[in-house]
Design a protein around this motif. Structure first.
Motif, PDB file in Angstrom:
ATOM      1  N   ASP A  44      46.475  24.240  11.150  1.00 40.30           N
ATOM      2  CA  ASP A  44      44.255  24.331  12.175  1.00 40.30           C
ATOM      3  C   ASP A  44      44.852  24.578  13.674  1.00 40.30           C
ATOM      4  O   ASP A  44      46.004  24.923  13.691  1.00 40.30           O
ATOM      5  CB  ASP A  44      43.985  22.749  12.090  1.00 40.30           C
ATOM      6  N   LYS A  87      43.672  23.571  17.075  1.00 37.68           N
ATOM      7  CA  LYS A  87      42.589  22.569  17.743  1.00 37.68           C
ATOM      8  C   LYS A  87      42.160  23.508  18.990  1.00 37.68           C
ATOM      9  O   LYS A  87      41.248  22.209  19.720  1.00 37.68           O
ATOM     10  CB  LYS A  87      43.817  21.483  18.054  1.00 37.68           C
ATOM     11  N   GLY A  95      37.573  20.188  17.906  1.00 32.85           N
ATOM     12  CA  GLY A  95      37.540  19.356  16.515  1.00 32.85           C
ATOM     13  C   GLY A  95      38.629  20.396  15.339  1.00 32.85           C
ATOM     14  O   GLY A  95      38.073  20.416  14.158  1.00 32.85           O
ATOM     15  N   TYR A 119      46.113  12.786   3.976  1.00 36.84           N
ATOM     16  CA  TYR A 119      46.322  14.079   5.368  1.00 36.84           C
ATOM     17  C   TYR A 119      47.826  13.809   6.173  1.00 36.84           C
ATOM     18  O   TYR A 119      47.542  12.468   7.293  1.00 36.84           O
ATOM     19  CB  TYR A 119      45.301  14.166   6.393  1.00 36.84           C
ATOM     20  N   ASN A 140      45.712  10.837   7.857  1.00 31.80           N
ATOM     21  CA  ASN A 140      44.339  11.481   7.833  1.00 31.80           C
ATOM     22  C   ASN A 140      43.944  10.235   6.303  1.00 31.80           C
ATOM     23  O   ASN A 140      44.679  10.989   5.747  1.00 31.80           O
ATOM     24  CB  ASN A 140      43.139  11.901   8.502  1.00 31.80           C
ATOM     25  N   ARG A 186      41.315  11.911   4.539  1.00 33.49           N
ATOM     26  CA  ARG A 186      39.796  12.449   3.542  1.00 33.49           C
ATOM     27  C   ARG A 186      40.449  13.736   4.167  1.00 33.49           C
ATOM     28  O   ARG A 186      41.703  14.279   4.823  1.00 33.49           O
ATOM     29  CB  ARG A 186      38.979  12.164   4.682  1.00 33.49           C
ATOM     30  N   GLY A 226      40.755  17.507   5.864  1.00 29.02           N
ATOM     31  CA  GLY A 226      40.629  18.563   6.899  1.00 29.02           C
ATOM     32  C   GLY A 226      39.110  18.360   7.081  1.00 29.02           C
ATOM     33  O   GLY A 226      39.542  19.684   6.127  1.00 29.02           O
ATOM     34  N   ASP A 227      39.448  18.908   8.547  1.00 25.68           N
ATOM     35  CA  ASP A 227      38.172  19.970   8.819  1.00 25.68           C
ATOM     36  C   ASP A 227      38.408  20.564  10.480  1.00 25.68           C
ATOM     37  O   ASP A 227      39.311  19.355  11.434  1.00 25.68           O
ATOM     38  CB  ASP A 227      36.681  19.035   8.994  1.00 25.68           C
ATOM     39  N   PRO A 228      38.972  22.178   9.875  1.00 22.87           N
ATOM     40  CA  PRO A 228      38.814  22.899   8.840  1.00 22.87           C
ATOM     41  C   PRO A 228      39.446  23.750   8.061  1.00 22.87           C
ATOM     42  O   PRO A 228      39.213  24.075   7.101  1.00 22.87           O
ATOM     43  CB  PRO A 228      37.900  24.401  10.473  1.00 22.87           C
ATOM     44  N   GLU A 229      40.249  22.784   8.225  1.00 27.05           N
ATOM     45  CA  GLU A 229      41.306  22.805   6.775  1.00 27.05           C
ATOM     46  C   GLU A 229      40.764  22.636   5.401  1.00 27.05           C
ATOM     47  O   GLU A 229      41.503  23.807   4.733  1.00 27.05           O
ATOM     48  CB  GLU A 229      42.692  21.697   7.177  1.00 27.05           C
TER      49      GLU A 229
HETATM   50  N1  GLY Z   1      41.755  19.559  11.270  1.00 29.46           N
HETATM   51  C1  GLY Z   1      42.308  17.955  11.895  1.00 29.46           C
HETATM   52  C2  GLY Z   1      41.270  16.295  11.660  1.00 29.46           C
HETATM   53  O1  GLY Z   1      40.698  16.709  10.385  1.00 29.46           O
HETATM   54  O2  GLY Z   1      41.453  15.779  11.298  1.00 29.46           O
END
Ligand code: GLY
Ligand code: AMP
Length: 430
Positions: free
Chosen positions: A212, A214, A226, A269, A286, A288, A290-293
């Motif tokens: 990512d 950040k 994010g 995650y 995490n 779930r 990742g966003d943007p992964e």
């Molecule tokens: N890319 C970090 C997250 O989804 O928490």
């Protein structure tokens, strides 16, 4: 499969795209979804954290399973209510979601199960905080226990700043309940990597490795966001490293959950710090994608995502497998100028169709909406993730930036160096 997808960001758009490609998927619904997701299925303006409303929607649509995108519904216990009603859910219950919902829980869990992470103290008042900080050297690491939308981790350079942060959280209640308990931990040097893995509670399988970006500005400068972009796979994450991560982190995590009676189905995650000696330590869990992964990992994923979801829900993940990806994906986030601070909304977005005409380009929507005339306009800080897919990192990066240059809205901002440091592992170059 008739699937109800919870969430409405670019990650969920990527999940919808991946599910839609599967011959197993007959219908897709989303709550609340977004205009991009609406291309694949009907969207309902329902709060995904409202368990009763989600269960009603499952019944009304005839969905036979639910896929959770973000963490909030999981931490709120939506998966528990659905499972109670015999609806299969890809995503853990409240107990498993504690790995993300409480950093203190996650740290104690890792300690109980011998999972490598930074040495830490959990503190509840200023006296304990000061003692924990004085044991350490700068830079200090202070984290709020609860969910704080990415704003709960602090890395102050001096003891005075660290104490001030603790005071703001513990005494002034800056992050409310989330900051009433803090984790103070050692600073870990190294390079960060994201490992996403799917588990059915017994088997745990990795997805392509990713990184990512950040910070808001090129060169990892400026405030945290994010996530401004990601790429996958990471060239220096070789078989040996991934094998260590599997044995030292993922398998002990899943065995630990099982031994504590936590039935976990979904994604783990692992946000990891890798040091120059190839040591791997968990910075955060995490529960779930990742966003943007997710936008890059699902774009490069060689398997059938619906089959993965189904196998995990039916506890037969051991029966399916997928190969290592041959593809590379680079995702660039197009943001509203001013983000992560104040920004304006409502600007017309042009060029998505033109960008997507190119083979190997995908555009995932996040902060978008349709205005009263049906035109696509900006409605959030992170507006789109533009993904380029190629046979090499250079090819993927070129595709992503070529596509990004075709898309326009007033004040558009993006980083120009996503994936530029891909060949800088913590031990030199690759
Ligand atoms: N890319 C970090 C997250 O989804 O928490
Ligand atoms: P977290 O929310 O725990 O992932 O922390 C946010 C970011 O802070 C991480 O992505 C790292 O860049 C940084 N960070 C967190 N913990 C540490 C640590 N112990 N040592 C060094 N950097 C850290």
């Amino acid at each position: 499969m008739k699937i109800l997808l919870l969430g409405g960001g670019a990650r969920e758009h990527a999940i919808a795209w991946a599910l839609n490609r599967s011959p197993k998927v007959e219908a897709l619904f989303a709550a609340p979804g977004n205009p991009g997701i609406a291309r694949f299925g009907r969207c309902f303006p329902i709060d995904p954290c409202d368990s009763a409303a989600v269960l009603d929607l499952v019944r009304a649509t005839g969905a036979d399973s639910v896929v959770a995108g973000p963490e909030a519904p999981l931490v709120a216990g939506v998966a528990d209510v659905l499972r109670e009603a015999n609806v299969p859910v890809f995503g853990p219950g409240k107990d498993g979601a504690m790995l993300e919902g409480s950093k203190a829980f996650a740290k104690r869990f890792m300690e109980r199960h011998g999972i490598p992470t930074a040495p830490f103290d959990i503190v509840f008042d200023m006296e304990q905080a000061e003692a924990a900080l004085r044991k350490r050297t700068p830079p200090y690491v202070v984290k709020a226990d609860g969910l704080a939308a990415g704003k709960g981790a602090f890395l102050p350079d001096t003891l005075e700043e660290a104490l001030e942060i603790c005071r703001r959280l513990l005494i002034e209640g800056e992050l409310k309940e989330a900051g009433k308990t803090l984790v103070v931990e050692d600073f870990l040097p190294g390079t960060e990597i994201t490992i996403l893995a799917v588990t059915d509670g017994k088997t745990v399988r990795q997805l392509p490795s990713s990184q990512d970006h950040k910070r808001i500005f090129d060169g990892d400068r400026g405030p945290n966001t994010g996530g401004m972009g990601a790429y996958c796979p990471v060239p220096w994450a070789d078989e040996d490293l991934l094998d260590r991560i599997q044995k030292q982190i993922l398998e002990p995590t899943v065995r630990g959950l099982e031994s504590e009676g936590i039935d976990f189905c979904g994604v783990i995650y692992a946000g990891l710090m890798i040091d120059s000696r190839r040591n791997c330590r968990v910075l955060e869990y995490n529960v779930r994608l990742g966003d943007p992964e997710a936008q890059v990992v699902l774009s490069a994923f060689p398997g059938d995502w619906a089959e993965v979801v189904e196998a995990a829900c039916e506890k037969r993940l051991h029966r399916i497998s997928w190969s290592r990806t041959e593809k590379t994906a680079v995702g660039v986030v197009l943001a509203s100028g001013g983000y992560p601070g104040d920004y304006r909304k409502g600007y017309r977005i042009l060029g998505i169709e033109e960008a997507e005409k190119e083979e190997g380009v995908l555009v995932f929507q996040a902060g978008t909406r349709l205005d009263s005339k049906g035109a696509l306009v900006t409605s959030g800080g992170r507006v789109l993730t533009v993904v380029g897919i190629g046979n090499s990192l250079d090819a993927a990066r070129e595709k992503a930036y070529g596509a990004a240059s075709k898309i326009g809205f007033t004040d558009v901002f993006f980083r120009t160096d996503i994936s530029a440091k891909a060949c800088l592992p913590p031990w030199g170059t690759c």
